[in-house]
Design a protein around this motif. Sequence first.
Motif, PDB file in Angstrom:
ATOM      1  N   ASP A   1       0.855  -1.182   0.000  1.00 12.96           N
ATOM      2  CA  ASP A   1       0.000   0.000   0.000  1.00 12.96           C
ATOM      3  C   ASP A   1       0.899   1.244   0.000  1.00 12.96           C
TER       4      ASP A   1
ATOM      5  N   ASP B   1      -0.290   5.223   0.899  1.00  7.66           N
ATOM      6  CA  ASP B   1      -0.538   6.203   1.963  1.00  7.66           C
ATOM      7  C   ASP B   1      -0.539   5.558   3.347  1.00  7.66           C
ATOM      8  N   GLY B   2       0.329   6.037   4.217  1.00 10.43           N
ATOM      9  CA  GLY B   2       0.399   5.519   5.583  1.00 10.43           C
ATOM     10  C   GLY B   2       1.225   4.249   5.695  1.00 10.43           C
ATOM     11  N   THR B   3       1.700   3.733   4.562  1.00 11.85           N
ATOM     12  CA  THR B   3       2.486   2.498   4.574  1.00 11.85           C
ATOM     13  C   THR B   3       3.883   2.792   4.019  1.00 11.85           C
TER      14      THR B   3
ATOM     15  N   ASP C   1      -1.826  -0.757   5.916  1.00 10.53           N
ATOM     16  CA  ASP C   1      -2.133  -0.128   7.211  1.00 10.53           C
ATOM     17  C   ASP C   1      -3.624   0.081   7.459  1.00 10.53           C
ATOM     18  N   ALA C   2      -4.491  -0.239   6.461  1.00 14.02           N
ATOM     19  CA  ALA C   2      -5.893   0.156   6.636  1.00 14.02           C
ATOM     20  C   ALA C   2      -6.847  -0.892   6.079  1.00 14.02           C
TER      21      ALA C   2
ATOM     22  N   ASP D   1      -6.752  -2.475   2.692  1.00 14.50           N
ATOM     23  CA  ASP D   1      -5.620  -3.362   2.389  1.00 14.50           C
ATOM     24  C   ASP D   1      -5.906  -4.812   2.755  1.00 14.50           C
TER      25      ASP D   1
END
Length: 265
Positions: free
Chosen positions: A10, A12-14, A203-204, A207
């Motif tokens: 992933d 964003d955020g990963t 992260d979400a 995913d």
Amino acid sequence: MTAPLLVATDLDGTLLDSVSYSWAPARDAVAALRARRVPLVLCSSKTRAEMEPLSRDLGLAGPMIVENGGAFVMPAESGGAVHVLGARHADLVTALAEIAAEAGARVRGFSSLSAPQIARLSGLSLEAAERARRREYDEPFVLDTPEALPRIVELAERRELRVTHGGRFHHLTGRGDKGLALREWLRLAAHEGRAFATVGLGDAANDEPLLHAVDRPILVPRPGGAVDPGLAAAFPDAERAPAPGPVGWNAAVLAVLAGERLAQA
Ligand SMILES: [Mg+2]
């Protein structure tokens, strides 16, 4: 002999910091993957227009999974082939108009709005609104008659389409997701005699299909340091990156390459 490694991630955020969108803290692990010729597959809800410059920055030649699995795309440098898994945007625009008429609902699709209108509705900059507008497998829309939502969902399902809610907008998409797209790419690669041992990082909630599609899921914590509760429940035995975002990503991927296992909770 064990199968060669492939890493699917992933963004964003990963791999990307959730605030700065930078991957700089993951530089060492990205370079190590490149040095060992381990494919790195980017899997995001972002559009192709948003992902291509990043893929170039990362020096990747492998496929990108765009718009939450709407398609996988080879970078321009590798021929630019597109394999569509979701529904095409023009068909979604037509379907949305039909569904709205049938449901007696008032909707405003992104494709009927100008970039300044989208910027006003979303809080995005004008430039970001312009890139976000270039969706190929997803029609975001504003629903001015919220009571019509259940009927819209039903009419979409009848057309084998899906309605999801992401913050400010509803989205009309086909049935693809990141996991289906990755499985399809792996299937085609296996057909050419290339099989991989797969590692996935996310992260979400969106995913989850990606993490189910790999041999070795790794959960990346959210900015506060805790793993998304839905992911933690779905993958109670999965390894966890030791820190959020690209810092944790870097440590996790270097550990994988060193043959180490990460802590599970
Ligand atoms: Mg994410």
